[in-house]
Each structure stands twice: as C-alpha cells, then as structure tokens.
Scaffold this motif. Structure first.
Motif, PDB file in Angstrom:
ATOM      1  N   SER A 161       0.835  -1.199   0.000  1.00 57.89           N
ATOM      2  CA  SER A 161       0.000   0.000   0.000  1.00 57.89           C
ATOM      3  C   SER A 161       0.869   1.247   0.000  1.00 57.89           C
ATOM      4  CB  SER A 161      -0.942   0.008   1.210  1.00 57.89           C
ATOM      5  OG  SER A 161      -0.204  -0.043   2.410  1.00 57.89           O
ATOM      6  N   TYR A 162       0.289   2.346  -0.490  1.00 53.44           N
ATOM      7  CA  TYR A 162       0.992   3.618  -0.576  1.00 53.44           C
ATOM      8  C   TYR A 162       0.078   4.740  -0.093  1.00 53.44           C
ATOM      9  CZ  TYR A 162       4.013   1.047  -3.870  1.00 53.44           C
ATOM     10  OH  TYR A 162       4.845   0.134  -4.458  1.00 53.44           O
ATOM     11  N   ALA A 163       0.686   5.859   0.263  1.00 52.34           N
ATOM     12  CA  ALA A 163      -0.048   7.097   0.538  1.00 52.34           C
ATOM     13  C   ALA A 163       0.258   8.072  -0.594  1.00 52.34           C
ATOM     14  CB  ALA A 163       0.366   7.685   1.870  1.00 52.34           C
ATOM     15  N   TYR A 164      -0.753   8.860  -0.984  1.00 56.34           N
ATOM     16  CA  TYR A 164      -0.533   9.783  -2.105  1.00 56.34           C
ATOM     17  C   TYR A 164      -0.236  11.186  -1.580  1.00 56.34           C
ATOM     18  CZ  TYR A 164      -0.990  11.926  -6.698  1.00 56.34           C
ATOM     19  OH  TYR A 164      -0.740  12.594  -7.872  1.00 56.34           O
ATOM     20  N   ASN A 165       0.854  11.766  -2.053  1.00 54.97           N
ATOM     21  CA  ASN A 165       1.253  13.131  -1.695  1.00 54.97           C
ATOM     22  C   ASN A 165       0.845  14.052  -2.837  1.00 54.97           C
ATOM     23  OD1 ASN A 165       2.722  15.580  -1.348  1.00 54.97           O
ATOM     24  ND2 ASN A 165       4.156  14.511   0.029  1.00 54.97           N
ATOM     25  N   ASP A 166      -0.205  14.852  -2.620  1.00 52.90           N
ATOM     26  CA  ASP A 166      -0.699  15.698  -3.709  1.00 52.90           C
ATOM     27  C   ASP A 166       0.154  16.953  -3.916  1.00 52.90           C
ATOM     28  OD1 ASP A 166      -1.414  17.080  -1.449  1.00 52.90           O
ATOM     29  OD2 ASP A 166      -3.571  16.866  -1.748  1.00 52.90           O
ATOM     30  N   ASN A 172       2.605  15.166  -6.208  1.00 51.68           N
ATOM     31  CA  ASN A 172       1.883  14.323  -7.160  1.00 51.68           C
ATOM     32  C   ASN A 172       2.567  12.969  -7.348  1.00 51.68           C
ATOM     33  OD1 ASN A 172      -0.123  16.273  -7.727  1.00 51.68           O
ATOM     34  ND2 ASN A 172       1.274  17.313  -9.137  1.00 51.68           N
ATOM     35  N   ALA A 173       2.764  12.296  -6.218  1.00 54.25           N
ATOM     36  CA  ALA A 173       3.434  10.997  -6.291  1.00 54.25           C
ATOM     37  C   ALA A 173       2.978  10.115  -5.127  1.00 54.25           C
ATOM     38  CB  ALA A 173       4.945  11.170  -6.250  1.00 54.25           C
ATOM     39  N   TRP A 174       3.070   8.806  -5.348  1.00 58.44           N
ATOM     40  CA  TRP A 174       2.789   7.839  -4.290  1.00 58.44           C
ATOM     41  C   TRP A 174       4.032   7.727  -3.412  1.00 58.44           C
ATOM     42  CZ3 TRP A 174      -2.031   6.344  -3.598  1.00 58.44           C
ATOM     43  CH2 TRP A 174      -2.911   6.377  -4.679  1.00 58.44           C
ATOM     44  N   VAL A 175       3.840   7.792  -2.102  1.00 59.24           N
ATOM     45  CA  VAL A 175       4.972   7.786  -1.173  1.00 59.24           C
ATOM     46  C   VAL A 175       4.709   6.769  -0.058  1.00 59.24           C
ATOM     47  CG1 VAL A 175       5.563  10.195  -1.652  1.00 59.24           C
ATOM     48  CG2 VAL A 175       3.942   9.652   0.195  1.00 59.24           C
ATOM     49  N   ARG A 176       5.712   6.608   0.783  1.00 61.42           N
ATOM     50  CA  ARG A 176       5.659   5.731   1.957  1.00 61.42           C
ATOM     51  C   ARG A 176       5.132   4.340   1.612  1.00 61.42           C
ATOM     52  NH1 ARG A 176       3.291  10.298   4.131  1.00 61.42           N
ATOM     53  NH2 ARG A 176       1.311   9.246   4.532  1.00 61.42           N
TER      54      ARG A 176
END
Length: 282
Positions: free
Chosen positions: A20-25, A28-32
């Motif tokens: 799973s990922y968290a989205y950083n708007d 604009n990228a999937w992180v963590r």
C-alpha cells in the motif's frame, strides 16, 4: 470456496502480501510504500500480520490474533519494532470475553509497562456488556483503570430497561445514560413499539424526559412495511413529529432492495411537498 445466493462458487482470497501507498498531492506521487505480510492458521484465519517498509524491508509492527474453539477472536496483541535490529517489543493487547451464547461480555485493553517481550501488562480501559435471560443487551459500560487507588472507574455507560410482550418481543425500552458527575444513570429516552405477531415493529414512538419524572412525545415512525425485518430492510414508513398536542407529518422513508443492493431514501415534508433529504445506496 464460498457460495453466493445464486449457488455459484466464488474464491475467498487470503493474500500473503499486500503493498500500500499514501498519495502526496504536493509532489503528485505515491509515497511511503508499506507492505503487509499475512500468516493464516489451518482454518484460514489470520494469526499474524506484519507491516514493513516495502523498499527497505524494515519492520514497523506486527499483530498476533488468537481465537477460541468457536472461532471468535479472544486476543489481539500488537508488537512494535525497537529499531536497529533490537527486535520486537510488546506494545498493547485487547482481550475479548464471551458468554455461553457467544455474545461479548468484556473487551479489555492493556499496555506493556516493562518493555521488551515481557508480559508486564497493565490495565488501561474496558467495556462491559450485560444481557438478560433473552440475551438482549441491558447494559454497556466503559471503565478506565486508575493506578491510585488501583481500581476501575466508570466513565460512560448506557442501560436498557426492556419490557416484553407475551411473544417475548420488546414493546418498551427505557434508555438511561451514565452521568460521571453523579456516578449514576439517568433517563435519556423511551421507545414504545407496536409489534406484529411475528415480532417486527410496525410503529415506534420516541419520547424524552419531561423534567417532571414523566415523558413527552418527540417522534413517531408509523405504517412500517418491511422488505426483510431480519436484515432491517425497511420498505416504507411515515415519520411524524409531535407539536405538543398532536402528531404532524414530517417525512417518509422508502427503500428498494435486491439480493445485491439497497437504495434507501428519506424525504422531508416541506410546504406540503415531499422533497429528498438523504439517500443511502449500497
């Protein structure tokens, strides 16, 4: 495999790994990225769930689950990684107790005070549930453990005083809430139900305390028609408000149900016309 209502077999997925990922708007990228690894027992129940960094494989935490002979969860224990290869540490756990009917009687939360993998468990809080001889809930109380003196102290609670008809269906329920300031229960509401011979209610009146030891009307749901009472699927009903002397139309409920979906709409009466107020679709 499981079986659907139409008799076809479907696969029950028990993943061994989920990423799973968290989205950083902002960027604009999937992180963590995080991966969760699952272990199951012979019955296909989750007994261990470990979360790690997907890129570095560094562990975050892991949860162990224990079941009783009936397949009910009796313990969930969380361990956290100490970092730098130091291993795991017990963090907290939840213990669940059931009565002979399989109903939850206590949910106890504890935390580890000694560190490491020791069993230095200290009480934190708990929820106690009490039932009558019909296995209807009559009290649910939340308590917090205090260290000085070492005892449990009630913080919240709800009590239900039920009256049954000859068919053993509830026709009156007085709801009381726990007041921590007085350390006692006080009346909060009363619900009067008219029941069909098969048990489903066709009318329910909600009342509130009138300040003089009695009750005053608030709302009435009447003309209830059920699509499936066991699943609480209400096909239609009229809602009325009490104006001090008589009941006045206030709204209506309409529900449409199939084997795989539900559509429930509440309409309010505004200036003599019913208008949509809320809708729940599943």
């Amino acid at each position: 495999p499981a079986t659907t209502r139409r008799g076809t077999s479907v696969a029950v997925l028990r993943p061994g790994l989920v990423v799973s990922y968290a989205y950083n708007d902002t960027i604009n990228a999937w992180v963590r990225p995080k991966k969760t690894v699952f272990r199951y027992d012979a019955a296909g129940r989750t007994i261990q769930q470990t979360e790690r960094d997907s890129a570095t494989n560094r562990p975050f935490n892991q949860t162990f689950t224990t079941y009783n002979a009936a397949g009910q969860v009796t313990e969930r224990r969380l361990q956290e990684d100490l970092g730098s290869g130091a291993g795991w540490e017990n963090a907290n756990r939840t213990l669940t107790t059931y009565n002979a009917a399989g109903l939850v009687t206590e949910t106890l939360n504890q935390y580890n005070v000694l560190g490491g993998l020791s069993a230095g468990w200290e009480n934190e809080n708990r929820e106690l549930s009490t039932y009558d001889s019909r296995n209807e809930l009559i009290e649910q109380r939340q308590e917090k453990f205090q260290s000085i003196p070492r005892t449990w102290r009630a913080t919240e609670g709800t009590r239900y005083l039920n009256t049954y008809n000859a068919g053993n269906f509830i026709t009156e329920q007085v709801v009381q809430v726990y007041r921590s300031a007085t350390a006692a229960y006080a009346d909060s509401a009363r619900i009067l139900s008219t029941r069909a011979a098969t048990g489903e209610w066709t009318e329910a009146i909600t009342q509130e305390p009138n300040g003089s030891g009695g009750w005053r009307n608030q709302e009435r749901t009447t003309n209830a028609v059920w699509f499936n009472y066991a699943q609480q699927q209400l096909a239609s009903a009229d809602v009325q408000d009490w104006n001090g002397t008589q009941w006045q139309p206030a709204g209506r409920l309409r529900g449409t149900f199939t084997a795989t979906s539900s559509d429930e709409i509440y309409e309010e009466l505004v200036n003599g016309q019913y208008v949509n107020a809320s809708r729940q679709f599943a």
